[in-house]
Motif scaffolding. Structure first.
Motif, PDB file in Angstrom:
ATOM      1  N   PHE A 134     -14.339  -7.845  24.773  1.00  0.00           N
ATOM      2  CA  PHE A 134     -13.167  -8.441  25.414  1.00  0.00           C
ATOM      3  C   PHE A 134     -11.927  -7.614  25.099  1.00  0.00           C
ATOM      4  N   HIS A 135     -10.947  -7.638  25.994  1.00  0.00           N
ATOM      5  CA  HIS A 135      -9.682  -6.962  25.706  1.00  0.00           C
ATOM      6  C   HIS A 135      -9.025  -7.640  24.514  1.00  0.00           C
ATOM      7  N   GLY A 136      -8.482  -6.856  23.623  1.00  0.00           N
ATOM      8  CA  GLY A 136      -7.841  -7.415  22.442  1.00  0.00           C
ATOM      9  C   GLY A 136      -6.400  -7.817  22.676  1.00  0.00           C
ATOM     10  N   ASP A 183      -4.394 -19.175  22.171  1.00  0.00           N
ATOM     11  CA  ASP A 183      -5.787 -19.552  21.916  1.00  0.00           C
ATOM     12  C   ASP A 183      -6.785 -18.611  22.590  1.00  0.00           C
ATOM     13  N   TYR A 184      -6.344 -17.403  22.923  1.00  0.00           N
ATOM     14  CA  TYR A 184      -7.221 -16.429  23.567  1.00  0.00           C
ATOM     15  C   TYR A 184      -8.508 -16.164  22.787  1.00  0.00           C
ATOM     16  N   PRO A 185      -8.459 -15.956  21.474  1.00  0.00           N
ATOM     17  CA  PRO A 185      -9.720 -15.704  20.757  1.00  0.00           C
ATOM     18  C   PRO A 185     -10.724 -16.836  20.929  1.00  0.00           C
ATOM     19  N   GLN A 186     -10.246 -18.082  20.858  1.00  0.00           N
ATOM     20  CA  GLN A 186     -11.145 -19.225  21.026  1.00  0.00           C
ATOM     21  C   GLN A 186     -11.746 -19.255  22.429  1.00  0.00           C
ATOM     22  N   ARG A 187     -10.965 -18.857  23.418  1.00  0.00           N
ATOM     23  CA  ARG A 187     -11.461 -18.858  24.796  1.00  0.00           C
ATOM     24  C   ARG A 187     -12.518 -17.764  24.981  1.00  0.00           C
ATOM     25  N   CYS A 188     -12.325 -16.623  24.317  1.00  0.00           N
ATOM     26  CA  CYS A 188     -13.337 -15.559  24.380  1.00  0.00           C
ATOM     27  C   CYS A 188     -14.632 -16.016  23.722  1.00  0.00           C
ATOM     28  N   TYR A 189     -14.515 -16.644  22.557  1.00  0.00           N
ATOM     29  CA  TYR A 189     -15.719 -17.115  21.885  1.00  0.00           C
ATOM     30  C   TYR A 189     -16.398 -18.229  22.674  1.00  0.00           C
ATOM     31  N   ALA A 190     -15.618 -19.036  23.399  1.00  0.00           N
ATOM     32  CA  ALA A 190     -16.214 -20.083  24.234  1.00  0.00           C
ATOM     33  C   ALA A 190     -17.082 -19.464  25.320  1.00  0.00           C
ATOM     34  N   MET A 240     -23.450  -9.834  20.190  1.00  0.00           N
ATOM     35  CA  MET A 240     -22.236  -9.924  19.383  1.00  0.00           C
ATOM     36  C   MET A 240     -21.005  -9.738  20.257  1.00  0.00           C
ATOM     37  N   LEU A 241     -19.874 -10.207  19.739  1.00  0.00           N
ATOM     38  CA  LEU A 241     -18.595 -10.125  20.438  1.00  0.00           C
ATOM     39  C   LEU A 241     -17.698  -9.121  19.730  1.00  0.00           C
ATOM     40  N   THR A 242     -16.981  -8.297  20.528  1.00  0.00           N
ATOM     41  CA  THR A 242     -16.008  -7.350  19.968  1.00  0.00           C
ATOM     42  C   THR A 242     -14.747  -7.365  20.832  1.00  0.00           C
ATOM     43  N   PHE A 243     -13.712  -6.670  20.341  1.00  0.00           N
ATOM     44  CA  PHE A 243     -12.445  -6.574  21.074  1.00  0.00           C
ATOM     45  C   PHE A 243     -12.041  -5.113  21.224  1.00  0.00           C
ATOM     46  N   GLN A 244     -11.603  -4.744  22.406  1.00  0.00           N
ATOM     47  CA  GLN A 244     -11.278  -3.356  22.730  1.00  0.00           C
ATOM     48  C   GLN A 244      -9.801  -3.169  23.055  1.00  0.00           C
ATOM     49  N   SER A 245      -9.418  -1.912  23.294  1.00  0.00           N
ATOM     50  CA  SER A 245      -8.126  -1.540  23.894  1.00  0.00           C
ATOM     51  C   SER A 245      -6.921  -1.862  23.027  1.00  0.00           C
ATOM     52  N   ARG A 259       0.273   0.016  16.047  1.00  0.00           N
ATOM     53  CA  ARG A 259      -0.199   0.090  14.657  1.00  0.00           C
ATOM     54  C   ARG A 259      -0.494  -1.256  14.016  1.00  0.00           C
ATOM     55  N   GLU A 260       0.000  -2.353  14.586  1.00  0.00           N
ATOM     56  CA  GLU A 260      -0.247  -3.638  13.932  1.00  0.00           C
ATOM     57  C   GLU A 260      -1.692  -4.087  14.163  1.00  0.00           C
ATOM     58  N   PRO A 261      -2.210  -4.983  13.306  1.00  0.00           N
ATOM     59  CA  PRO A 261      -3.598  -5.441  13.446  1.00  0.00           C
ATOM     60  C   PRO A 261      -3.818  -6.198  14.755  1.00  0.00           C
ATOM     61  N   TRP A 262      -4.946  -5.923  15.401  1.00  0.00           N
ATOM     62  CA  TRP A 262      -5.358  -6.651  16.591  1.00  0.00           C
ATOM     63  C   TRP A 262      -6.612  -7.446  16.250  1.00  0.00           C
ATOM     64  N   LEU A 263      -7.079  -8.220  17.211  1.00  0.00           N
ATOM     65  CA  LEU A 263      -8.284  -9.010  16.992  1.00  0.00           C
ATOM     66  C   LEU A 263      -9.451  -8.099  16.636  1.00  0.00           C
ATOM     67  N   THR A 264     -10.268  -8.533  15.705  1.00  0.00           N
ATOM     68  CA  THR A 264     -11.444  -7.769  15.282  1.00  0.00           C
ATOM     69  C   THR A 264     -12.699  -8.602  15.521  1.00  0.00           C
ATOM     70  N   PRO A 265     -13.881  -7.956  15.531  1.00  0.00           N
ATOM     71  CA  PRO A 265     -14.137  -6.535  15.261  1.00  0.00           C
ATOM     72  C   PRO A 265     -13.769  -5.652  16.446  1.00  0.00           C
TER      73      PRO A 265
END
Length: 319
Positions: free
Chosen positions: A192-194, A205-212, A229-234, A238-244
């Motif tokens: 999924f796009h991060g 609540d984007y992460p929860q919607r991706c996991y749903a 498995m689920l991952t996040f791209q793009s 420099r700040e942290p984005w959704l992982t993995p």
């Protein structure tokens, strides 16, 4: 009594008009100027955007667009137009396509719908999972256009469709088709796009919607955490984005004994630069270079018949 006339506005992110540096620069400037996308204070962001990011990134991104450009134009626009045409053929009402950035603009699409006498507007952002940086930006854009209208239609805004049965069914069919063609891999990766982790911490609540979406699809396919498995791209900046992160995952998988993967991007309703170049190209190279033996990208749903069926259901649910 006022005669009600429904109409549909499909919305996607947008794309440059051409795979050239000037066109990409215009597009990126509009996109990266949206506070929903980059919320850095303007006094700090403008010098960085105009003095560094646009001059440096535009030529590089233009080359990437050129590598995926189709005879009809940008993939995202080509597939979005096909979606509009297919949906319009299935519903008895006007259907227009607008982009948050670039052409055709939201104003062009809304002006056309209003000129056709639409009084009941169904807005379908083509983002399966809500995020403040995408779906909320559509809301902002429509509000800005309507600020210049004397009369407004009733608006029915589809927030997202992350778990809609017809959407999951379409995804399931696409995976099964890929498995039938290439064989079942060691691992199915849903990339999924991060977004910045900070956005999620502040309430998106984007992460929860991706996991749903991921959990519903995994259940439909009969898969487990061992083979999906689920991952996040793009990620950007420099700040942290959704992982993995997708790219780091691809680099590490062969060392864990995962030699064959199939990757899909269920957050994208249309194939685009992020799927065709970043996933099918860049991440494929990362995986194979790290020792993987087989990498297959599962295309976005695009104008697939089951995808259009889902859109018809969503529209009918809001009539």
């Amino acid at each position: 009594m006022r005669q009600e006339k429904p109409g549909v506005l499909l919305v996607n992110l947008g794309t440059p008009d051409a795979p050239t540096t000037p066109a990409v620069k215009r597009y990126l400037k509009q996109f990266l100027s949206d506070k929903r996308v980059v919320d850095t204070p303007r006094w700090l962001w403008w010098p960085i955007l105009n003095g560094a990011i646009l001059p440096i990134r535009s030529p590089r991104v233009a080359k990437l667009y050129a590598s995926v450009w189709m005879d009809e134009g940008s993939p995202l626009l080509v597939y979005s137009k096909r979606q509009r045409e297919a949906l319009a053929a299935r519903v008895d009402m006007p259907v227009e396509l607008g982009m948050s950035y670039g052409s055709p603009s939201l104003k062009t699409a809304l002006d056309s719908l209003m000129a056709q006498g639409v009084t009941r507007l169904i807005v379908l952002p083509l983002y399966p999972q809500f995020s403040c940086s995408t779906v909320a930006a559509v809301w902002d854009g429509i509000t800005e256009v309507f600020a210049g209208y004397r009369s407004l239609p009733s608006v029915h805004f589809i927030r997202d469709y992350a778990e809609h049965p017809a959407y999951i069914a379409a995804l399931k069919a696409s995976v099964e088709k890929s498995f039938a063609t290439h064989g079942q891999p060691d691992l199915l990766v849903a990339s999924f796009h991060g977004i910045p982790q900070r956005f999620a911490d502040q309430g998106d609540d984007y992460p929860q919607r991706c996991y749903a979406t991921f959990e519903a699809l995994k259940t439909a396919l009969g898969l487990t955490d061992k083979n999906a498995m689920l991952t996040f791209q793009s990620r950007f900046g420099r700040e942290p984005w959704l992982t993995p992160y997708t790219d780091e995952t691809m680099k590490s998988l062969p060392g864990k004994g995962i030699k064959s993967v199939q990757v899909m991007s269920p957050g994208f309703s249309s194939d685009c630069l992020e799927t065709l170049e970043e996933i099918s190209g860049e991440n494929c190279e990362i995986f194979l270079h790290a020792g993987g033996s087989s990498f297959n990208y599962i295309p976005a749903l695009n104008a697939d018949a089951l995808h259009i069926d889902m859109m018809v259901e969503l529209v009918n649910e809001h009539l």
